[in-house]
Design an enzyme around this catalytic site. Structure first.
Site, mmCIF file in Angstrom:
data_model
loop_
_atom_site.group_PDB
_atom_site.id
_atom_site.type_symbol
_atom_site.label_atom_id
_atom_site.label_comp_id
_atom_site.label_asym_id
_atom_site.label_seq_id
_atom_site.Cartn_x
_atom_site.Cartn_y
_atom_site.Cartn_z
ATOM 1 C CB SER A 48 4.057 -49.354 23.280
ATOM 2 O OG SER A 48 4.760 -49.395 22.093
ATOM 3 C CG HIS A 66 1.344 -49.623 18.452
ATOM 4 N ND1 HIS A 66 1.454 -50.729 19.245
ATOM 5 C CD2 HIS A 66 2.248 -48.743 18.917
ATOM 6 C CE1 HIS A 66 2.392 -50.526 20.154
ATOM 7 N NE2 HIS A 66 2.897 -49.315 19.975
ATOM 8 C CG ASP A 93 0.036 -53.010 17.332
ATOM 9 O OD1 ASP A 93 1.139 -52.793 16.807
ATOM 10 O OD2 ASP A 93 -0.141 -53.013 18.561
#
Ligand SMILES: *[C@@H]1O[C@H](CO)[C@@H](O)[C@H](O)[C@H]1NC(C)=O
Ligand SMILES: *[C@@H]1O[C@H](CO)[C@@H](O)[C@H](O)[C@H]1NC(C)=O
Length: 416
Positions: free
Chosen positions: A199, A386, A356
């Protein structure tokens, strides 16, 4: 039973039904049919949303910045002190003044040297820690399975520091680790070192990778980079994946834009304008220059852009990029790097999730790296959301969490 208690009972029933309905309304979010463990995901998302709302309330009453409050909640729930198992030794220390947690796998075979991985945790540049159980367990697993030394960097977060301070911390700690005498101390093979992150940590890992490959003396020290659902660009918050997943769990679009603005120390009032891409409209000079160099939507395959309507404003808000030029800085948005930089990057692994907002950031980077001649493995999961890779332990264990983690570790095992 008297009349009064009947009334009370009825009242109780009405109130509790209303509460359950309210709770169900709060928890329920429509999810794609194929997503992994949907009910569990709803509960996880509702828990995270309530923590976010509580933090907003704490900020509203003036007690603390909402991100500090939220991180306090996350860290106090999940903190794990350094520990040791028969297979991994875990130590908290610092590398050139930057805090790190080091995981050392004990060799099963009589291999003299280990591989080394610099790991950068996610959390919107503002949240989480190398010391919470999610990341602690991931890095322990990696150290054990790969017989590796994992350096999980405890870089400073927003709002204490903003871009590019996070990168300075990572640069310092990584360069310290790469010194021959330190590698020797940890029995790490200098030829088998990777950088990785998920991320926002994937964003930082990608930026760090580019910085290192621009530098002659570091270019050949990194063998691999592995980016897990990375954040890679702030040009376009209407890519097909941003549009499809604008309300997806864990990371809805407006939340991602807020993380961006906080990272760059900007004004949250810009959110609605950035949602419609007013920050990169055709009249924004800086964005126009960039667009002439990089037509990012052409990087996506036809299967994704088939029924897609790009959002490109003719007239927008020129003030946003004036105030936040960092939005278009390659150190915050590694996707926009020059080809000459990309072609020096090491072998790469990129993991993307179908559900995502960041899916297309990853896909576009895969395409750019391939065009630059980099050897890239793209690992895509159709039922993934995600953040899933850290959710592997009960009660937040997801089947796709385990599958993504195992696939990532398998690639490292085969390539590092
Ligand atoms: C985007 O920019 C246009 C032109 O300045 C403006 O009319 C519109 O209100 C802006 N949209 C948002 C959501 O700020
Ligand atoms: C999560 O863990 C529990 C307890 O170990 C197990 O019963 C359950 O099947 C797991 N769920 C998933 C989705 O892996």
């Amino acid at each position: 039973m008297g009349q009064l208690s009947h009334t009370r009972l009825r009242c109780f029933c009405v109130v509790s039904t209303a509460l359950v309905a309210l709770l169900a309304y709060y928890v329920y979010i429509p999810l794609p049919a194929n997503i992994s463990d949907p009910w569990k995901l709803m509960l996880l998302d509702a828990t995270f949303r309530s923590a976010q709302q509580l933090s907003q309330l704490i900020q509203y009453v003036g007690l603390s910045h909402h991100l500090i409050a939220l991180n306090f909640i996350i860290v106090s729930f999940g903190k794990k002190s350094a520990w040791s198992s028969p297979n991994v030794q875990i130590t908290d220390t610092n590398f050139d003044g930057v805090e790190v947690r080091v995981f050392e796998g004990f060799p099963k075979a009589k291999e003299p040297l280990k591989s080394g991985i610099v790991y950068i945790h996610g959390g919107g540049w503002a949240l989480a820690s190398a010391r919470i159980s999610y990341y602690d367990e991931l890095c322990s697993k990696m150290a054990e399975e790969l017989n590796a030394v994992i350096v999980s960097i405890e870089y400073r977060l927003v709002p204490k520091v903003h871009f590019p301070e996070q990168l300075y911390d990572l640069d310092r700690a990584t360069k310290y680790f790469l010194q021959p005498q330190i590698l020797e101390k940890y029995s790490v093979d200098p030829e088998r070192i990777a950088i990785s992150g998920d991320s926002a940590g994937g964003n930082l890992a990608a930026a760090l990778g580019q910085q290192f490959c621009k530098d002659e003396s570091f270019r050949n020290k990194i063998k691999l980079q592995a980016l897990i659902y990375p954040v890679l660009q702030a040009l376009d918050f209407n890519t097909p994946s941003y549009q499809q997943n604008m309300n997806s769990p864990i990371l809805p679009r407006h939340v991602m834009i807020r993380y961006w603005i906080d990272y760059l120390k900007g004004n949250q009032d810009f959110v609605p304008a950035m949602v419609v891409n007013n920050h990169t409209s055709l009249d924004v000079e800086h964005a126009a220059t960039l667009r002439s160099r990089l037509n990012w939507l052409s990087l996506l395959p036809a299967s994704i852009t088939k029924d897609y309507k790009p959002v490109m404003q003719t007239v927008g808000n020129t003030r946003i990029v004036q105030e936040l030029p960092q939005l278009l800085d390659v150190r915050s948005a590694p996707l926009i790097a020059d080809q000459e930089v990309l072609q020096n990057l090491p072998k790469t692994y990129i993991l993307t999730c179908e559900h995502d907002v960041l899916r297309d950031d990853g896909i576009m980077y895969v395409k750019r790296l391939e065009s630059a001649g980099v050897d890239v493995t793209h690992d895509h999961f159709e039922d993934a959301f995600h953040g899933c890779m850290i959710f592997t332990s009960w009660p937040t264990n997801f089947s796709v969490g385990i599958r993504t983690r195992d696939s990532y570790i398998k690639w490292l095992k085969q390539n590092l």
